[in-house]
Design a protein around this motif. Sequence first.
Motif, PDB file in Angstrom:
ATOM      1  N   MET A   1      -6.532  42.828  -4.161  1.00  0.00           N
ATOM      2  CA  MET A   1      -6.785  41.560  -4.850  1.00  0.00           C
ATOM      3  C   MET A   1      -8.576  41.140  -4.802  1.00  0.00           C
ATOM      4  O   MET A   1      -9.276  42.052  -4.079  1.00  0.00           O
ATOM      5  CB  MET A   1      -6.280  40.481  -3.868  1.00  0.00           C
ATOM      6  CG  MET A   1      -6.741  40.400  -2.456  1.00  0.00           C
ATOM      7  SD  MET A   1      -6.511  38.912  -1.554  1.00  0.00           S
ATOM      8  CE  MET A   1      -7.425  38.845  -0.327  1.00  0.00           C
ATOM      9  N   LEU A   2      -8.834  40.589  -5.770  1.00  0.00           N
ATOM     10  CA  LEU A   2     -10.274  40.283  -5.704  1.00  0.00           C
ATOM     11  C   LEU A   2     -10.197  38.450  -6.015  1.00  0.00           C
ATOM     12  O   LEU A   2      -9.678  37.971  -7.072  1.00  0.00           O
ATOM     13  CB  LEU A   2     -10.935  40.544  -6.983  1.00  0.00           C
ATOM     14  CG  LEU A   2     -12.350  40.301  -7.348  1.00  0.00           C
ATOM     15  CD1 LEU A   2     -13.188  40.686  -6.219  1.00  0.00           C
ATOM     16  CD2 LEU A   2     -12.696  40.386  -8.726  1.00  0.00           C
ATOM     17  N   LEU A   3     -10.467  37.828  -5.007  1.00  0.00           N
ATOM     18  CA  LEU A   3     -10.211  36.343  -5.095  1.00  0.00           C
ATOM     19  C   LEU A   3     -11.776  35.753  -4.911  1.00  0.00           C
ATOM     20  O   LEU A   3     -12.468  36.006  -4.141  1.00  0.00           O
ATOM     21  CB  LEU A   3      -9.670  35.714  -4.050  1.00  0.00           C
ATOM     22  CG  LEU A   3      -7.952  36.084  -3.997  1.00  0.00           C
ATOM     23  CD1 LEU A   3      -7.427  35.378  -2.813  1.00  0.00           C
ATOM     24  CD2 LEU A   3      -7.224  35.681  -5.257  1.00  0.00           C
ATOM     25  N   GLU A   4     -12.082  35.223  -6.093  1.00  0.00           N
ATOM     26  CA  GLU A   4     -13.431  34.812  -6.354  1.00  0.00           C
ATOM     27  C   GLU A   4     -14.672  35.563  -6.125  1.00  0.00           C
ATOM     28  O   GLU A   4     -14.478  36.848  -6.099  1.00  0.00           O
ATOM     29  CB  GLU A   4     -13.488  33.286  -5.462  1.00  0.00           C
ATOM     30  CG  GLU A   4     -12.459  32.203  -5.729  1.00  0.00           C
ATOM     31  CD  GLU A   4     -12.143  31.175  -4.735  1.00  0.00           C
ATOM     32  OE1 GLU A   4     -12.791  31.169  -3.673  1.00  0.00           O
ATOM     33  OE2 GLU A   4     -11.509  30.162  -5.167  1.00  0.00           O
ATOM     34  N   THR A   5     -15.578  35.094  -5.380  1.00  0.00           N
ATOM     35  CA  THR A   5     -16.949  36.215  -5.098  1.00  0.00           C
ATOM     36  C   THR A   5     -16.544  36.864  -3.925  1.00  0.00           C
ATOM     37  O   THR A   5     -16.171  36.297  -3.012  1.00  0.00           O
ATOM     38  CB  THR A   5     -17.971  35.410  -4.963  1.00  0.00           C
ATOM     39  OG1 THR A   5     -18.063  34.178  -5.932  1.00  0.00           O
ATOM     40  CG2 THR A   5     -19.445  36.081  -5.146  1.00  0.00           C
ATOM     41  N   PRO A   6     -16.574  38.224  -4.002  1.00  0.00           N
ATOM     42  CA  PRO A   6     -16.291  39.023  -3.041  1.00  0.00           C
ATOM     43  C   PRO A   6     -17.371  38.934  -1.978  1.00  0.00           C
ATOM     44  O   PRO A   6     -18.713  39.084  -2.233  1.00  0.00           O
ATOM     45  CB  PRO A   6     -16.239  40.422  -3.479  1.00  0.00           C
ATOM     46  CG  PRO A   6     -16.915  40.711  -4.760  1.00  0.00           C
ATOM     47  CD  PRO A   6     -16.933  38.916  -5.441  1.00  0.00           C
ATOM     48  N   VAL A   7     -17.107  39.048  -0.698  1.00  0.00           N
ATOM     49  CA  VAL A   7     -17.932  39.033   0.517  1.00  0.00           C
ATOM     50  C   VAL A   7     -17.801  40.270   1.327  1.00  0.00           C
ATOM     51  O   VAL A   7     -16.845  40.695   1.778  1.00  0.00           O
ATOM     52  CB  VAL A   7     -17.939  37.726   1.441  1.00  0.00           C
ATOM     53  CG1 VAL A   7     -18.704  37.550   2.515  1.00  0.00           C
ATOM     54  CG2 VAL A   7     -17.930  36.432   0.542  1.00  0.00           C
ATOM     55  N   PHE A   8     -18.960  40.723   1.619  1.00  0.00           N
ATOM     56  CA  PHE A   8     -18.817  42.087   2.275  1.00  0.00           C
ATOM     57  C   PHE A   8     -19.840  42.012   3.516  1.00  0.00           C
ATOM     58  O   PHE A   8     -20.452  41.187   3.682  1.00  0.00           O
ATOM     59  CB  PHE A   8     -19.352  43.602   1.535  1.00  0.00           C
ATOM     60  CG  PHE A   8     -18.022  43.643   0.279  1.00  0.00           C
ATOM     61  CD1 PHE A   8     -16.927  44.408   0.732  1.00  0.00           C
ATOM     62  CD2 PHE A   8     -18.302  43.026  -0.800  1.00  0.00           C
ATOM     63  CE1 PHE A   8     -15.922  44.716   0.091  1.00  0.00           C
ATOM     64  CE2 PHE A   8     -17.125  43.376  -2.021  1.00  0.00           C
ATOM     65  CZ  PHE A   8     -16.058  44.089  -1.262  1.00  0.00           C
ATOM     66  N   LEU A   9     -19.541  43.194   4.298  1.00  0.00           N
ATOM     67  CA  LEU A   9     -20.604  42.894   5.645  1.00  0.00           C
ATOM     68  C   LEU A   9     -21.915  43.350   4.948  1.00  0.00           C
ATOM     69  O   LEU A   9     -22.098  44.473   4.289  1.00  0.00           O
ATOM     70  CB  LEU A   9     -20.015  44.173   6.726  1.00  0.00           C
ATOM     71  CG  LEU A   9     -18.856  43.815   7.141  1.00  0.00           C
ATOM     72  CD1 LEU A   9     -18.425  44.848   8.258  1.00  0.00           C
ATOM     73  CD2 LEU A   9     -18.913  42.545   7.861  1.00  0.00           C
TER      74      LEU A   9
ATOM     75  N   CYS B   1     -12.632  47.609  -4.334  1.00  0.00           N
ATOM     76  CA  CYS B   1     -11.960  47.204  -2.914  1.00  0.00           C
ATOM     77  C   CYS B   1     -10.602  47.062  -3.526  1.00  0.00           C
ATOM     78  O   CYS B   1      -9.534  47.323  -2.835  1.00  0.00           O
ATOM     79  CB  CYS B   1     -12.602  46.274  -2.296  1.00  0.00           C
ATOM     80  SG  CYS B   1     -11.891  45.648  -0.763  1.00  0.00           S
TER      81      CYS B   1
END
Lengths: 221, 263
Positions: free
Chosen positions: A78-86, A142
């Motif tokens: 899944m890709l929900l809205e803006t992806p946030v990563f470390l 991802c």
Amino acid sequence: MKLTITHVSKKIQDSTVLNDVNMTLEGGTVYGLLGKNGSGKTMLMRAICGLISPTNGTIEIDGMMIGKDISFPKNMGMLLETPVFLPERTGYENLRLLASIRREITSSDIKRVLEQVGLNAKDKRKVRKYSLGMRQRLGIACAIMEKPSLLLLDEPFNGLDESGCQLVQQIICEQREKGCLILLACHDREELETLSDCIYRVENGRFSVTVQNHEQLRLSP
Amino acid sequence: MRLKCRQFKALFFYDLSNGFQRNQWKWLFALLLQIYYCILAGNTGVLGRFTSLFEGQYELQLSTQWLTFHGFLLFLVNFYPVNELTYNGGQAIIRSGRKEYWLFSKMMWIISTVISYYLLLVLVLVIGSVFTGSFSISPDVMMEIFEIDITGLNLTKIILYWWGMPLLVSIALCITEAILSLFIQPVISLFIMFAYLIASAYCMNPAFLGNYAMLKRQDFTSGVLSISPQNCLISCMLLMIIAVTAGTLCFKRKDTFQLQGGE
């Protein structure tokens, strides 16, 4: 893969965000969700993911009810809205960390998928130095890295340049050919028309109009 | 079953690795704090240094060292579970398979973190003792400095009172706090647990778990029989069972809306 959504409603306080949604979705098909911001597209995706529980109704994947038989769909990307990563890790490290939970893919699979979305697996830059487009590509990597049979993409073209958009289109087509069920939410009507086999119009939590023939959509106001 | 074990193990190792890396700066601060405690205690040996940290107060007063040690641990564990819940739109939790696995893995991570925090303290105190050359403390000196009588206590009892009971209390408080933070603002859950710790200092009652973690409140020093290791075990287990059971039931129905959380 068969996804069945039966009479799904979701109320948050006094507001109905999903209103009696009924859908039967099959693998190897791209389903587009077209609607304004706040119409309920993302909320439906969250419900399919198992991240929210419907107030009424059921969501079943291959006969397994989400929230009862399973918490989350297996084999889902899944890709929900803006992806946030470390932010202090590289793109590769972020994906490797997430992949370590399921342990279904190897390091070379991760490198391959990074190359596929146009990112360099050997890039030592931390994610905090990535542009919006690069983060979006990483988010797509991802979503597809574990070879999902269900793919939920919410505004996947956000922040992407023309070549990035073409790349995502190509990925969506490849995934469809592999038999993946793809749910695509996008505010760009043309993009959705190009990619989707079937388009649902979303309005105030209602998924009322189904457009299976693109001509119908073009003619509608 | 084997698949479930493998999946849970993978999730736990993910938490160990990710949790440590996300808390690197907090761990560094914990180390500095513990070195400071070690210096503050002077040449009192390993046990003396431990005592200065965990002694608390006989009277209804607050020991700053005791509060900062436990308070910092609450701060250390509080944010990781809730950040992980919302990290990247829930990418980690959807890979965990079941919500219960995700939650139990976080509980295991909390237990590991608390044990590591205490082991770090032991390490710092032992290294401190190597530098100062003072490893042990005589019962007379202990009585003179800390007013705690250790004559008649064997090693097992010392480990139980000095290490076991505070450790158990920390685990119970941290688990409760982390579960609370999943349902209310993490900062508020931190304040609630902090307030509960402070209340322990001013209320010498076994219902306030902080009492079990203060040497001067424990039965062998204060004479208050209810603040015993047995009651400590029962109270901590009870709190953990209630927190984990209620937490699991509520968590299964919890909606994850805040999808852009994390760092």
